[in-house]
Design a protein around this motif. Structure first.
Motif, PDB file in Angstrom:
ATOM      1  N   VAL A  96       0.863  -1.181   0.000  1.00 32.64           N
ATOM      2  CA  VAL A  96       0.000   0.000   0.000  1.00 32.64           C
ATOM      3  C   VAL A  96       0.899   1.230   0.000  1.00 32.64           C
ATOM      4  CG1 VAL A  96      -1.727   1.332   1.257  1.00 32.64           C
ATOM      5  CG2 VAL A  96      -1.881  -1.166   1.199  1.00 32.64           C
ATOM      6  N   GLU A  97       0.699   2.103  -0.980  1.00 34.37           N
ATOM      7  CA  GLU A  97       1.477   3.341  -1.057  1.00 34.37           C
ATOM      8  C   GLU A  97       0.541   4.530  -0.889  1.00 34.37           C
ATOM      9  OE1 GLU A  97       4.764   5.680  -3.867  1.00 34.37           O
ATOM     10  OE2 GLU A  97       3.932   3.765  -4.521  1.00 34.37           O
ATOM     11  N   LEU A  98       0.880   5.421   0.020  1.00 33.45           N
ATOM     12  CA  LEU A  98       0.094   6.628   0.261  1.00 33.45           C
ATOM     13  C   LEU A  98       0.728   7.788  -0.495  1.00 33.45           C
ATOM     14  CD1 LEU A  98      -0.468   6.309   4.121  1.00 33.45           C
ATOM     15  CD2 LEU A  98      -1.829   5.345   2.255  1.00 33.45           C
ATOM     16  N   GLY A  99       0.006   8.315  -1.465  1.00 37.56           N
ATOM     17  CA  GLY A  99       0.550   9.390  -2.277  1.00 37.56           C
ATOM     18  C   GLY A  99       1.527   8.829  -3.286  1.00 37.56           C
ATOM     19  N   GLY A 100       1.018   8.374  -4.416  1.00 40.64           N
ATOM     20  CA  GLY A 100       1.851   7.662  -5.388  1.00 40.64           C
ATOM     21  C   GLY A 100       2.566   8.524  -6.400  1.00 40.64           C
ATOM     22  N   GLY A 101       2.421   9.853  -6.305  1.00 42.12           N
ATOM     23  CA  GLY A 101       3.095  10.731  -7.260  1.00 42.12           C
ATOM     24  C   GLY A 101       2.707  10.417  -8.694  1.00 42.12           C
ATOM     25  N   ARG A 102       3.687  10.299  -9.548  1.00 44.34           N
ATOM     26  CA  ARG A 102       3.466  10.011 -10.966  1.00 44.34           C
ATOM     27  C   ARG A 102       3.398   8.501 -11.243  1.00 44.34           C
ATOM     28  NH1 ARG A 102       4.581  14.632 -13.883  1.00 44.34           N
ATOM     29  NH2 ARG A 102       4.788  13.389 -15.783  1.00 44.34           N
ATOM     30  N   GLY A 103       3.517   7.706 -10.186  1.00 43.06           N
ATOM     31  CA  GLY A 103       3.538   6.257 -10.363  1.00 43.06           C
ATOM     32  C   GLY A 103       4.936   5.736 -10.618  1.00 43.06           C
ATOM     33  N   THR A 104       5.923   6.627 -10.563  1.00 43.13           N
ATOM     34  CA  THR A 104       7.310   6.256 -10.850  1.00 43.13           C
ATOM     35  C   THR A 104       7.839   5.243  -9.860  1.00 43.13           C
ATOM     36  OG1 THR A 104       7.697   8.467 -11.781  1.00 43.13           O
ATOM     37  CG2 THR A 104       9.635   7.155 -11.220  1.00 43.13           C
ATOM     38  N   ASN A 105       7.582   5.464  -8.575  1.00 45.65           N
ATOM     39  CA  ASN A 105       8.093   4.555  -7.553  1.00 45.65           C
ATOM     40  C   ASN A 105       7.481   3.168  -7.694  1.00 45.65           C
ATOM     41  OD1 ASN A 105       9.485   3.952  -4.928  1.00 45.65           O
ATOM     42  ND2 ASN A 105       7.376   3.634  -4.278  1.00 45.65           N
ATOM     43  N   ALA A 106       6.173   3.104  -7.875  1.00 41.89           N
ATOM     44  CA  ALA A 106       5.497   1.811  -8.009  1.00 41.89           C
ATOM     45  C   ALA A 106       6.035   1.036  -9.204  1.00 41.89           C
ATOM     46  CB  ALA A 106       3.993   2.017  -8.147  1.00 41.89           C
ATOM     47  N   GLU A 138      -5.066  10.104 -12.437  1.00 39.99           N
ATOM     48  CA  GLU A 138      -5.223   9.783 -13.852  1.00 39.99           C
ATOM     49  C   GLU A 138      -3.877   9.453 -14.488  1.00 39.99           C
ATOM     50  OE1 GLU A 138      -6.524   8.957 -17.554  1.00 39.99           O
ATOM     51  OE2 GLU A 138      -7.724   9.131 -15.728  1.00 39.99           O
ATOM     52  N   LEU A 139      -2.825  10.178 -14.097  1.00 41.98           N
ATOM     53  CA  LEU A 139      -1.488   9.901 -14.624  1.00 41.98           C
ATOM     54  C   LEU A 139      -1.008   8.527 -14.163  1.00 41.98           C
ATOM     55  CD1 LEU A 139       0.915  10.969 -16.240  1.00 41.98           C
ATOM     56  CD2 LEU A 139       1.783  12.010 -14.133  1.00 41.98           C
TER      57      LEU A 139
END
Length: 239
Positions: A96-106, A138-139
């Motif tokens: 579970v990631e809180l605040g995923g930004g641009r999805g780069t980390n995931a 959306e990103l």
């Protein structure tokens, strides 16, 4: 109104901006092995900021993919013993990631997990991202569910964490599934209260905001109201 309500409103406005204004990105990765020292890094760092697409860069974006690779290794080292334990009857785990930004980390984390810890990757049942920003949400959908090899593991939830904290929105259901929680650049972006101690009465007072042109400012009266960000506010403390 309580200070946290005001902060929450301003954060919602910020996170509703176009994605590139919320979290920046760069097309050029840093070749760290080529750096000659601290001075070289500082010069490279400034160049990246000048060339970035956005207002600021997170460590995830700046140190991609290495920053996320560290988290992938942590997920593997922490989850693998648990999954292999005879006491644990679960068939998998979740992230579970809180605040995923641009999805780069995931995306980078899952890439590294799949490439170097395939057995752990196969046990991952779901990677859920909670994010308050509709534009970043959306990103993330574009980057993780359309242009990604990990779409079958991704679950995206667009929700304000303030609503979760106040119990008006649900978060995670009670579960025995082993879970890794990731929260990057989150604590410094959460609404919060402000308190002070009255030197005369020793009472603990809570900060509230009142519009400067409001008659209540002089009397110290406050109320919960919709934040009008066109107005100036002053701070007052009350029990």
């Amino acid at each position: 109104m309580l200070l946290r309500k005001y902060i929450c409103r301003r954060l919602l406005e910020y996170y509703s901006q176009p994605a590139h204004k919320v979290v920046g990105t760069t097309d050029v990765s840093v070749n760290f092995s080529s750096l000659w020292g601290q001075w070289h890094w500082k010069r490279t760092y400034k160049q990246h900021y000048k060339q970035q697409k956005g207002m600021w860069l997170t460590p995830v974006e700046l140190f991609a993919p290495y920053y996320s690779n560290v988290f992938a290794n942590f997920v593997s080292s922490s989850m693998k013993p648990m999954l292999e334990s005879k006491k644990d009857n679960s068939d998998g785990f979740q992230i579970v990631e809180l605040g995923g930004g641009r999805g780069t980390n995931a995306n980078a984390l899952l890439n590294h997990l799949q490439m170097y810890h395939g057995d752990v990757y196969d046990k991952l049942t779901e990677y859920t991202i909670f994010d308050a920003s509709p534009t970043l949400h959306e990103l993330q959908r574009q980057n993780l569910m359309i242009d990604s090899d990990h779409a079958d593991k991704i679950n995206l939830v667009n929700v304000d964490m303030m609503e979760i904290a106040e119990g008006t929105s649900s978060f995670l259901h009670t579960s025995d599934v082993p879970t890794t929680m990731i929260a990057l650049e989150v604590l410094d972006n959460l609404p919060h209260d402000k308190i002070a101690k009255c030197f005369e009465t020793d009472d603990i007072l809570q900060a509230e905001l009142i519009p400067v042109d409001d008659d209540r400012a002089a009397s110290g009266e406050t109320s919960e109201a919709v934040v009008d960000t066109s107005k100036q506010y002053q701070e007052a403390f009350s029990p």
